[in-house]
Design a protein around this motif. Structure first.
Motif, PDB file in Angstrom:
ATOM      1  N   ASP A   7       9.160  -5.113 -52.842  1.00 49.67           N
ATOM      2  CA  ASP A   7      10.542  -4.842 -52.420  1.00 49.67           C
ATOM      3  C   ASP A   7      10.799  -5.076 -50.935  1.00 49.67           C
ATOM      4  OD1 ASP A   7       9.234  -2.655 -51.349  1.00 49.67           O
ATOM      5  OD2 ASP A   7      10.360  -1.168 -52.480  1.00 49.67           O
ATOM      6  N   ARG A   8       9.803  -5.523 -50.202  1.00 48.53           N
ATOM      7  CA  ARG A   8      10.017  -5.879 -48.794  1.00 48.53           C
ATOM      8  C   ARG A   8      10.634  -7.269 -48.653  1.00 48.53           C
ATOM      9  NH1 ARG A   8       4.078  -4.639 -46.860  1.00 48.53           N
ATOM     10  NH2 ARG A   8       3.744  -5.783 -48.797  1.00 48.53           N
ATOM     11  N   PHE A   9      10.573  -8.062 -49.707  1.00 46.99           N
ATOM     12  CA  PHE A   9      11.219  -9.373 -49.699  1.00 46.99           C
ATOM     13  C   PHE A   9      12.717  -9.189 -49.884  1.00 46.99           C
ATOM     14  CE2 PHE A   9       6.912 -10.645 -50.536  1.00 46.99           C
ATOM     15  CZ  PHE A   9       6.805 -11.907 -49.986  1.00 46.99           C
ATOM     16  N   ARG A  10      13.495 -10.056 -49.246  1.00 47.18           N
ATOM     17  CA  ARG A  10      14.949 -10.042 -49.349  1.00 47.18           C
ATOM     18  C   ARG A  10      15.453 -11.480 -49.440  1.00 47.18           C
ATOM     19  NH1 ARG A  10      14.278  -5.398 -50.119  1.00 47.18           N
ATOM     20  NH2 ARG A  10      14.958  -3.638 -48.893  1.00 47.18           N
ATOM     21  N   GLU A  11      16.623 -11.634 -50.003  1.00 48.62           N
ATOM     22  CA  GLU A  11      17.292 -12.942 -49.962  1.00 48.62           C
ATOM     23  C   GLU A  11      17.917 -13.089 -48.588  1.00 48.62           C
ATOM     24  OE1 GLU A  11      20.808 -15.527 -52.168  1.00 48.62           O
ATOM     25  OE2 GLU A  11      20.188 -13.609 -53.023  1.00 48.62           O
ATOM     26  N   ASP A  12      17.598 -14.175 -47.894  1.00 50.74           N
ATOM     27  CA  ASP A  12      18.174 -14.364 -46.566  1.00 50.74           C
ATOM     28  C   ASP A  12      19.520 -15.080 -46.659  1.00 50.74           C
ATOM     29  OD1 ASP A  12      17.690 -17.106 -46.811  1.00 50.74           O
ATOM     30  OD2 ASP A  12      16.025 -17.132 -45.398  1.00 50.74           O
ATOM     31  N   ASP A  13      20.105 -15.359 -45.532  1.00 50.14           N
ATOM     32  CA  ASP A  13      21.444 -15.954 -45.485  1.00 50.14           C
ATOM     33  C   ASP A  13      21.512 -17.350 -46.089  1.00 50.14           C
ATOM     34  OD1 ASP A  13      22.310 -13.663 -44.205  1.00 50.14           O
ATOM     35  OD2 ASP A  13      22.133 -14.522 -42.193  1.00 50.14           O
ATOM     36  N   ASP A  14      20.370 -18.026 -46.178  1.00 51.70           N
ATOM     37  CA  ASP A  14      20.323 -19.375 -46.737  1.00 51.70           C
ATOM     38  C   ASP A  14      20.012 -19.389 -48.228  1.00 51.70           C
ATOM     39  OD1 ASP A  14      20.793 -20.412 -44.198  1.00 51.70           O
ATOM     40  OD2 ASP A  14      18.663 -20.500 -43.725  1.00 51.70           O
ATOM     41  N   GLY A  15      19.898 -18.197 -48.837  1.00 50.50           N
ATOM     42  CA  GLY A  15      19.571 -18.123 -50.257  1.00 50.50           C
ATOM     43  C   GLY A  15      18.096 -18.307 -50.555  1.00 50.50           C
ATOM     44  N   LEU A  16      17.254 -18.135 -49.537  1.00 53.11           N
ATOM     45  CA  LEU A  16      15.810 -18.266 -49.711  1.00 53.11           C
ATOM     46  C   LEU A  16      15.150 -16.910 -49.462  1.00 53.11           C
ATOM     47  CD1 LEU A  16      15.308 -21.625 -47.785  1.00 53.11           C
ATOM     48  CD2 LEU A  16      15.580 -21.286 -50.247  1.00 53.11           C
ATOM     49  N   ALA A  17      13.878 -16.808 -49.804  1.00 51.74           N
ATOM     50  CA  ALA A  17      13.156 -15.551 -49.613  1.00 51.74           C
ATOM     51  C   ALA A  17      12.914 -15.292 -48.131  1.00 51.74           C
ATOM     52  CB  ALA A  17      11.836 -15.586 -50.374  1.00 51.74           C
ATOM     53  N   GLY A  18      13.111 -14.056 -47.760  1.00 50.65           N
ATOM     54  CA  GLY A  18      12.827 -13.575 -46.415  1.00 50.65           C
ATOM     55  C   GLY A  18      12.297 -12.162 -46.534  1.00 50.65           C
ATOM     56  N   PHE A  19      12.361 -11.408 -45.452  1.00 53.41           N
ATOM     57  CA  PHE A  19      11.815 -10.057 -45.435  1.00 53.41           C
ATOM     58  C   PHE A  19      12.824  -9.065 -44.889  1.00 53.41           C
ATOM     59  CE2 PHE A  19       8.300 -12.996 -44.926  1.00 53.41           C
ATOM     60  CZ  PHE A  19       7.460 -12.595 -45.949  1.00 53.41           C
ATOM     61  N   ASP A  20      12.696  -7.836 -45.345  1.00 51.02           N
ATOM     62  CA  ASP A  20      13.462  -6.732 -44.778  1.00 51.02           C
ATOM     63  C   ASP A  20      12.865  -6.452 -43.402  1.00 51.02           C
ATOM     64  OD1 ASP A  20      14.591  -4.329 -44.018  1.00 51.02           O
ATOM     65  OD2 ASP A  20      14.091  -3.278 -45.868  1.00 51.02           O
ATOM     66  N   PRO A  21      13.611  -6.675 -42.323  1.00 48.22           N
ATOM     67  CA  PRO A  21      13.044  -6.494 -40.981  1.00 48.22           C
ATOM     68  C   PRO A  21      12.643  -5.052 -40.678  1.00 48.22           C
ATOM     69  CG  PRO A  21      15.394  -6.921 -40.857  1.00 48.22           C
ATOM     70  CD  PRO A  21      14.991  -7.122 -42.283  1.00 48.22           C
ATOM     71  N   GLU A  22      13.191  -4.108 -41.400  1.00 44.14           N
ATOM     72  CA  GLU A  22      12.849  -2.704 -41.178  1.00 44.14           C
ATOM     73  C   GLU A  22      11.431  -2.369 -41.644  1.00 44.14           C
ATOM     74  OE1 GLU A  22      14.888  -0.405 -39.660  1.00 44.14           O
ATOM     75  OE2 GLU A  22      16.173  -2.138 -39.262  1.00 44.14           O
ATOM     76  N   THR A  23      10.852  -3.211 -42.489  1.00 38.68           N
ATOM     77  CA  THR A  23       9.535  -2.915 -43.062  1.00 38.68           C
ATOM     78  C   THR A  23       8.392  -3.621 -42.345  1.00 38.68           C
ATOM     79  OG1 THR A  23       9.659  -4.715 -44.680  1.00 38.68           O
ATOM     80  CG2 THR A  23      10.561  -2.569 -45.345  1.00 38.68           C
ATOM     81  N   ALA A  24       8.684  -4.607 -41.520  1.00 35.22           N
ATOM     82  CA  ALA A  24       7.642  -5.414 -40.878  1.00 35.22           C
ATOM     83  C   ALA A  24       7.332  -4.911 -39.472  1.00 35.22           C
ATOM     84  CB  ALA A  24       8.086  -6.871 -40.813  1.00 35.22           C
ATOM     85  N   ASP A  25       6.071  -5.058 -39.070  1.00 37.78           N
ATOM     86  CA  ASP A  25       5.685  -4.766 -37.691  1.00 37.78           C
ATOM     87  C   ASP A  25       6.223  -5.845 -36.761  1.00 37.78           C
ATOM     88  OD1 ASP A  25       4.226  -2.609 -38.678  1.00 37.78           O
ATOM     89  OD2 ASP A  25       2.330  -3.695 -38.655  1.00 37.78           O
ATOM     90  N   ALA A  26       6.205  -7.082 -37.244  1.00 33.14           N
ATOM     91  CA  ALA A  26       6.701  -8.224 -36.479  1.00 33.14           C
ATOM     92  C   ALA A  26       7.285  -9.223 -37.460  1.00 33.14           C
ATOM     93  CB  ALA A  26       5.584  -8.863 -35.671  1.00 33.14           C
ATOM     94  N   LEU A  27       8.316  -9.928 -37.027  1.00 33.09           N
ATOM     95  CA  LEU A  27       8.979 -10.909 -37.889  1.00 33.09           C
ATOM     96  C   LEU A  27       9.301 -12.136 -37.051  1.00 33.09           C
ATOM     97  CD1 LEU A  27      10.144 -11.248 -40.772  1.00 33.09           C
ATOM     98  CD2 LEU A  27      12.277 -10.338 -39.909  1.00 33.09           C
ATOM     99  N   GLU A  28       8.886 -13.296 -37.536  1.00 29.96           N
ATOM    100  CA  GLU A  28       9.162 -14.564 -36.857  1.00 29.96           C
ATOM    101  C   GLU A  28       9.816 -15.506 -37.850  1.00 29.96           C
ATOM    102  OE1 GLU A  28       5.837 -16.337 -34.833  1.00 29.96           O
ATOM    103  OE2 GLU A  28       4.960 -14.361 -34.475  1.00 29.96           O
ATOM    104  N   ARG A  29      10.865 -16.174 -37.405  1.00 28.54           N
ATOM    105  CA  ARG A  29      11.562 -17.101 -38.292  1.00 28.54           C
ATOM    106  C   ARG A  29      11.801 -18.414 -37.567  1.00 28.54           C
ATOM    107  NH1 ARG A  29      16.938 -16.320 -41.976  1.00 28.54           N
ATOM    108  NH2 ARG A  29      17.316 -18.524 -42.227  1.00 28.54           N
ATOM    109  N   SER A  30      11.517 -19.491 -38.259  1.00 32.35           N
ATOM    110  CA  SER A  30      11.825 -20.829 -37.765  1.00 32.35           C
ATOM    111  C   SER A  30      12.540 -21.561 -38.891  1.00 32.35           C
ATOM    112  CB  SER A  30      10.543 -21.567 -37.362  1.00 32.35           C
ATOM    113  OG  SER A  30       9.767 -21.872 -38.501  1.00 32.35           O
ATOM    114  N   GLU A  31      12.904 -22.773 -38.644  1.00 32.86           N
ATOM    115  CA  GLU A  31      13.558 -23.551 -39.699  1.00 32.86           C
ATOM    116  C   GLU A  31      12.603 -23.804 -40.865  1.00 32.86           C
ATOM    117  OE1 GLU A  31      15.751 -27.826 -40.013  1.00 32.86           O
ATOM    118  OE2 GLU A  31      16.148 -26.600 -38.234  1.00 32.86           O
ATOM    119  N   ALA A  32      11.310 -23.912 -40.568  1.00 35.63           N
ATOM    120  CA  ALA A  32      10.314 -24.243 -41.590  1.00 35.63           C
ATOM    121  C   ALA A  32       9.726 -23.035 -42.310  1.00 35.63           C
ATOM    122  CB  ALA A  32       9.184 -25.047 -40.962  1.00 35.63           C
TER     123      ALA A  32
END
Length: 106
Positions: A50-75
């Motif tokens: 349940d830490r996975f979330r649908e991001d704004d692009d309709g792809l899998a991402g993460f709930d930022p509240e659950t991660a120690d660190a979060l990095e996102r790039s285009e890839a």
């Protein structure tokens, strides 16, 4: 706790310290990454972790509240966790039909 351990001799603190150390030993540090080029938005991962979330692009991402660190790039999007849910992350990765999710322990 018995009355003889609550007399201020530090016994309660020692027990609390041992419990904290046991919790820390059970926690794993690991990174979960989603290859955004491979992800097709099936979201089999969300059912397993349940830490996975649908991001704004309709792809899998993460709930930022659950991660120690979060990095996102285009890839890709990567989240680092320190907890006892490594097996949940591995189950989410295994469920991805496009092998878009990787889990690496540190």
């Amino acid at each position: 706790m018995s009355a003889d351990t609550a007399d201020g001799d530090g016994s309660e603190e020692a027990v609390a310290d041992e419990e904290t150390a046991a919790d820390d030993a059970a926690a794993d540090t690991y990174t979960v990454a989603v290859d955004r080029d491979a992800c097709d938005g099936v979201f089999a991962c969300l059912v397993r972790d349940d830490r996975f979330r649908e991001d704004d692009d309709g792809l899998a991402g993460f709930d930022p509240e659950t991660a120690d660190a979060l990095e996102r790039s285009e890839a890709s999007v990567q989240a680092t966790f320190t907890d006892d849910r490594l097996e949940d992350a591995r189950a989410a990765a295994a469920a991805c039909p496009f092998d878009a999710i990787t889990v690496e322990t540190q």
